[in-house]
Write a protein that holds these residues in place. Structure first.
Motif, PDB file in Angstrom:
ATOM      1  N   GLY A 271       0.815  -1.212   0.000  1.00 18.74           N
ATOM      2  CA  GLY A 271       0.000   0.000   0.000  1.00 18.74           C
ATOM      3  C   GLY A 271       0.845   1.257   0.000  1.00 18.74           C
ATOM      4  O   GLY A 271       0.559   2.210  -0.723  1.00 18.74           O
ATOM      5  N   LEU A 272       1.912   1.267   0.816  1.00 17.15           N
ATOM      6  CA  LEU A 272       2.799   2.425   0.856  1.00 17.15           C
ATOM      7  C   LEU A 272       3.473   2.659  -0.491  1.00 17.15           C
ATOM      8  O   LEU A 272       3.646   3.797  -0.931  1.00 17.15           O
ATOM      9  N   SER A 273       3.842   1.563  -1.160  1.00 18.29           N
ATOM     10  CA  SER A 273       4.493   1.686  -2.465  1.00 18.29           C
ATOM     11  C   SER A 273       3.542   2.278  -3.501  1.00 18.29           C
ATOM     12  O   SER A 273       3.918   3.135  -4.300  1.00 18.29           O
ATOM     13  N   TYR A 274       2.289   1.802  -3.504  1.00 17.62           N
ATOM     14  CA  TYR A 274       1.301   2.343  -4.437  1.00 17.62           C
ATOM     15  C   TYR A 274       1.118   3.842  -4.226  1.00 17.62           C
ATOM     16  O   TYR A 274       1.131   4.632  -5.185  1.00 17.62           O
ATOM     17  N   VAL A 275       0.944   4.231  -2.961  1.00 20.13           N
ATOM     18  CA  VAL A 275       0.706   5.644  -2.652  1.00 20.13           C
ATOM     19  C   VAL A 275       1.928   6.486  -3.018  1.00 20.13           C
ATOM     20  O   VAL A 275       1.803   7.560  -3.615  1.00 20.13           O
ATOM     21  N   SER A 276       3.120   6.006  -2.677  1.00 21.37           N
ATOM     22  CA  SER A 276       4.345   6.744  -2.980  1.00 21.37           C
ATOM     23  C   SER A 276       4.549   6.877  -4.479  1.00 21.37           C
ATOM     24  O   SER A 276       4.990   7.928  -4.972  1.00 21.37           O
ATOM     25  N   MET A 277       4.227   5.811  -5.212  1.00 27.74           N
ATOM     26  CA  MET A 277       4.395   5.818  -6.663  1.00 27.74           C
ATOM     27  C   MET A 277       3.509   6.889  -7.300  1.00 27.74           C
ATOM     28  O   MET A 277       3.944   7.635  -8.185  1.00 27.74           O
ATOM     29  N   ILE A 278       2.271   6.993  -6.828  1.00 28.38           N
ATOM     30  CA  ILE A 278       1.353   8.007  -7.358  1.00 28.38           C
ATOM     31  C   ILE A 278       1.782   9.400  -6.913  1.00 28.38           C
ATOM     32  O   ILE A 278       1.798  10.356  -7.700  1.00 28.38           O
ATOM     33  N   MET A 279       2.168   9.509  -5.627  1.00 27.02           N
ATOM     34  CA  MET A 279       2.517  10.807  -5.054  1.00 27.02           C
ATOM     35  C   MET A 279       3.736  11.425  -5.717  1.00 27.02           C
ATOM     36  O   MET A 279       3.867  12.653  -5.798  1.00 27.02           O
ATOM     37  N   MET A 280       4.647  10.598  -6.238  1.00 33.91           N
ATOM     38  CA  MET A 280       5.887  11.124  -6.805  1.00 33.91           C
ATOM     39  C   MET A 280       5.685  11.886  -8.105  1.00 33.91           C
ATOM     40  O   MET A 280       6.617  12.501  -8.616  1.00 33.91           O
TER      41      MET A 280
ATOM     42  N   PHE B 192      11.410   9.202 -12.004  1.00 35.70           N
ATOM     43  CA  PHE B 192      10.781   8.057 -12.657  1.00 35.70           C
ATOM     44  C   PHE B 192      11.376   6.746 -12.141  1.00 35.70           C
ATOM     45  O   PHE B 192      10.660   5.748 -11.968  1.00 35.70           O
ATOM     46  N   ALA B 193      12.686   6.736 -11.868  1.00 35.41           N
ATOM     47  CA  ALA B 193      13.335   5.547 -11.304  1.00 35.41           C
ATOM     48  C   ALA B 193      12.751   5.211  -9.933  1.00 35.41           C
ATOM     49  O   ALA B 193      12.565   4.027  -9.597  1.00 35.41           O
ATOM     50  N   LEU B 194      12.446   6.233  -9.149  1.00 37.10           N
ATOM     51  CA  LEU B 194      11.802   6.011  -7.846  1.00 37.10           C
ATOM     52  C   LEU B 194      10.439   5.358  -8.029  1.00 37.10           C
ATOM     53  O   LEU B 194      10.072   4.429  -7.293  1.00 37.10           O
ATOM     54  N   MET B 195       9.681   5.821  -8.994  1.00 36.23           N
ATOM     55  CA  MET B 195       8.354   5.271  -9.249  1.00 36.23           C
ATOM     56  C   MET B 195       8.446   3.816  -9.714  1.00 36.23           C
ATOM     57  O   MET B 195       7.658   2.964  -9.284  1.00 36.23           O
ATOM     58  N   ILE B 196       9.408   3.509 -10.580  1.00 33.53           N
ATOM     59  CA  ILE B 196       9.589   2.141 -11.052  1.00 33.53           C
ATOM     60  C   ILE B 196       9.936   1.218  -9.890  1.00 33.53           C
ATOM     61  O   ILE B 196       9.429   0.090  -9.793  1.00 33.53           O
ATOM     62  N   ALA B 197      10.786   1.681  -8.987  1.00 37.75           N
ATOM     63  CA  ALA B 197      11.160   0.875  -7.828  1.00 37.75           C
ATOM     64  C   ALA B 197       9.943   0.562  -6.965  1.00 37.75           C
ATOM     65  O   ALA B 197       9.784  -0.564  -6.480  1.00 37.75           O
ATOM     66  N   HIS B 198       9.078   1.559  -6.764  1.00 41.15           N
ATOM     67  CA  HIS B 198       7.858   1.321  -5.984  1.00 41.15           C
ATOM     68  C   HIS B 198       6.942   0.331  -6.698  1.00 41.15           C
ATOM     69  O   HIS B 198       6.304  -0.518  -6.055  1.00 41.15           O
ATOM     70  N   PHE B 199       6.857   0.428  -8.013  1.00 36.22           N
ATOM     71  CA  PHE B 199       6.026  -0.504  -8.778  1.00 36.22           C
ATOM     72  C   PHE B 199       6.554  -1.932  -8.641  1.00 36.22           C
ATOM     73  O   PHE B 199       5.776  -2.874  -8.422  1.00 36.22           O
ATOM     74  N   ILE B 200       7.864  -2.098  -8.754  1.00 39.44           N
ATOM     75  CA  ILE B 200       8.467  -3.427  -8.582  1.00 39.44           C
ATOM     76  C   ILE B 200       8.166  -3.962  -7.188  1.00 39.44           C
ATOM     77  O   ILE B 200       7.849  -5.146  -7.008  1.00 39.44           O
ATOM     78  N   ASN B 201       8.233  -3.089  -6.205  1.00 37.06           N
ATOM     79  CA  ASN B 201       7.971  -3.504  -4.835  1.00 37.06           C
ATOM     80  C   ASN B 201       6.546  -4.015  -4.662  1.00 37.06           C
ATOM     81  O   ASN B 201       6.308  -5.007  -3.979  1.00 37.06           O
TER      82      ASN B 201
ATOM     83  N   LEU C 166      20.542   6.332 -11.460  1.00 37.40           N
ATOM     84  CA  LEU C 166      19.164   5.872 -11.682  1.00 37.40           C
ATOM     85  C   LEU C 166      18.790   4.696 -10.786  1.00 37.40           C
ATOM     86  O   LEU C 166      17.834   4.782 -10.002  1.00 37.40           O
ATOM     87  N   PRO C 167      19.504   3.547 -10.843  1.00 32.93           N
ATOM     88  CA  PRO C 167      19.147   2.432  -9.951  1.00 32.93           C
ATOM     89  C   PRO C 167      19.437   2.729  -8.480  1.00 32.93           C
ATOM     90  O   PRO C 167      18.776   2.179  -7.597  1.00 32.93           O
ATOM     91  N   LEU C 168      20.409   3.613  -8.221  1.00 38.36           N
ATOM     92  CA  LEU C 168      20.703   3.965  -6.833  1.00 38.36           C
ATOM     93  C   LEU C 168      19.512   4.652  -6.190  1.00 38.36           C
ATOM     94  O   LEU C 168      19.120   4.324  -5.059  1.00 38.36           O
ATOM     95  N   MET C 169      18.892   5.607  -6.895  1.00 39.92           N
ATOM     96  CA  MET C 169      17.732   6.294  -6.348  1.00 39.92           C
ATOM     97  C   MET C 169      16.559   5.325  -6.165  1.00 39.92           C
ATOM     98  O   MET C 169      15.812   5.395  -5.191  1.00 39.92           O
ATOM     99  N   GLY C 170      16.385   4.405  -7.126  1.00 41.80           N
ATOM    100  CA  GLY C 170      15.340   3.401  -6.980  1.00 41.80           C
ATOM    101  C   GLY C 170      15.560   2.521  -5.768  1.00 41.80           C
ATOM    102  O   GLY C 170      14.621   2.191  -5.035  1.00 41.80           O
ATOM    103  N   SER C 171      16.814   2.147  -5.515  1.00 44.33           N
ATOM    104  CA  SER C 171      17.115   1.290  -4.366  1.00 44.33           C
ATOM    105  C   SER C 171      16.850   2.009  -3.052  1.00 44.33           C
ATOM    106  O   SER C 171      16.394   1.401  -2.070  1.00 44.33           O
TER     107      SER C 171
END
Length: 398
Positions: free
Chosen positions: A137-146, A258-267, A312-317
């Motif tokens: 749930g946190l990942s979904y919300v963060s992904m949208i919020m970003m 966008f890398a942050l959003m992708i990381a949340h989606f993967i999560n 890019l992957p560092l920010m996602g991690s």
């Protein structure tokens, strides 16, 4: 542990709404950044005073979290959101009427302080609705919020074509729309009445004395230090060290968001089956590799392309570590979600505020201090998790 309240709600509706509530602060921070020079001219003041309004906003937000966090564990969370949004709306409109920089800074503090009443309850609502799948749930919300920090500076630049006041009129309009949507669609997910009544000090004592969550809290702090180091240094790194244009900088900054959003989606795809702890370890492993690579890139003066590929992957991690650590912390405090959110947020902003001074002390005209601070922060996260695991193993052996 108390039974979870049974709340019937459409997740397709509630998650974007919660993301819109959390996005209030990122929009208030990022949308007016392009207007700082115009504000300095309008108030006939120096630029550092206008820049201080951002620090004052962060201070007001942190103080608000400490005040409203324990209240969120006692009072209706829906009421808290209504209060926070309405207060944000009024103070934002007030900002359009100020006559000097002192009034502007004071109202920015009030704006941040009252808005925290709305945002501090959101993680607790997600924990109630998602239970053991809180990280999802946190990942979904963060992904949208970003989406907010990605587009806010561009929106602010367009609004400046009219006036700096128009930025705050639009912010107020946004708050009004979110207020109406919350009043219409947000369910009242008030916590069930606990068997014991806690005083504010007792709630904070419970959070800080929990050994299981202590090292996850420290991990979140270190990730926040790395993230604020990025926010503070990346304009200098891209614009001054590598001499990219402002347009190229906007593209590179947007790519990292966008890398942050992708990381949340993967999560969200894997955390339910794998678990938050393993996803945290995965993010940490990636962060160790990439932060070390970034450090080596600066030591050997590698070109811009290598830095972009590594960052890019560092920010996602970083986002993957943070969201899973947050979920694990929340799961430890079923009855004190508001308090632990306040503690978590205050520690984040507190340690994050040190990024600028640290980078200033070690400034040498290159990107090396930035890369070094990022790497050290990640290594400290690794140390926290290793110590936590060692203590858990010792506890199980006993």
């Amino acid at each position: 542990m108390m039974n979870e309240p049974k709340v019937k709600v459409s997740f397709k509706l509630i998650l974007p709404l919660l993301a819109a509530i959390i996005a209030v602060s990122p929009l208030a921070i990022d949308m007016y950044l392009p207007g700082m020079p115009e504000l300095a001219n309008y108030f006939s003041t120096k630029m550092p005073l206008v820049q201080n309004s951002l620090s004052i906003y962060l201070l007001g937000y942190a103080v608000g979290l400490l005040v409203f966090g324990p209240m969120a564990d006692k009072y209706s969370r829906r009421t808290m959101i209504m209060m926070g949004l309405s207060g944000f709306l009024l103070t934002t409109l007030g900002l359009t009427l100020v006559e000097n920089i002192e009034q502007f800074i004071a109202l920015r503090f009030c704006q941040a302080f009252i808005s925290s009443a709305a945002t501090v309850v959101v993680p607790g609502i997600i924990r109630q609705l998602y239970g053991k799948n809180t990280a999802k749930g946190l990942s979904y919300v963060s992904m949208i919020m970003m989406l907010a920090p990605m587009i806010a500076p561009s929106i602010g630049s367009l609004l400046l074509l009219h006036s700096w006041q128009m930025i705050f009129y639009v912010l107020a309009s946004y708050a009004f729309i979110v207020f109406i949507c919350s009043a219409t669609f947000l369910p009242d997910v008030t916590m069930p009445k606990p068997k014991k009544t806690y005083r504010v000090i007792e709630r904070y004592k419970i959070v800080f004395s929990n050994r299981a969550a202590r090292f996850d809290l420290l991990s979140v702090m270190m990730v926040s230090l790395a993230f604020f180091a990025y926010i503070t240094a990346i304009p200098f790194v891209y614009l001054m060290v590598f001499k990219v244009s402002e347009f190229e900088f906007s593209l590179l900054f947007g790519m990292n968001v966008f890398a942050l959003m992708i990381a949340h989606f993967i999560n969200t795809r894997f955390v339910v089956n794998v678990g938050s702890r393993k996803m945290l370890y995965f993010g940490l492993s990636l962060a160790i590799v990439m932060s070390t690579s970034l450090l080596l890139a600066n030591i050997f003066a590698l070109p811009l392309l290598y830095h972009v590929i590594v960052i890019l992957p560092l920010m996602g991690s970083l986002s993957m570590i943070s969201v899973n650590a947050d979920a694990l912390i929340l799961q430890e405090f079923a009855d004190h979600a508001g308090t632990v959110t306040a503690v978590n947020g205050t520690l984040r902003f507190g340690i994050g505020a040190l990024a600028g001074p640290i980078l200033a002390v070690f400034y040498d005209g290159s990107a090396l201090p930035f890369a070094l601070l990022m790497a050290v922060s990640i290594y400290l996260v690794m140390a926290c998790q290793l110590i936590r695991n060692k203590l858990n193993i010792a506890k199980e052996a006993v």
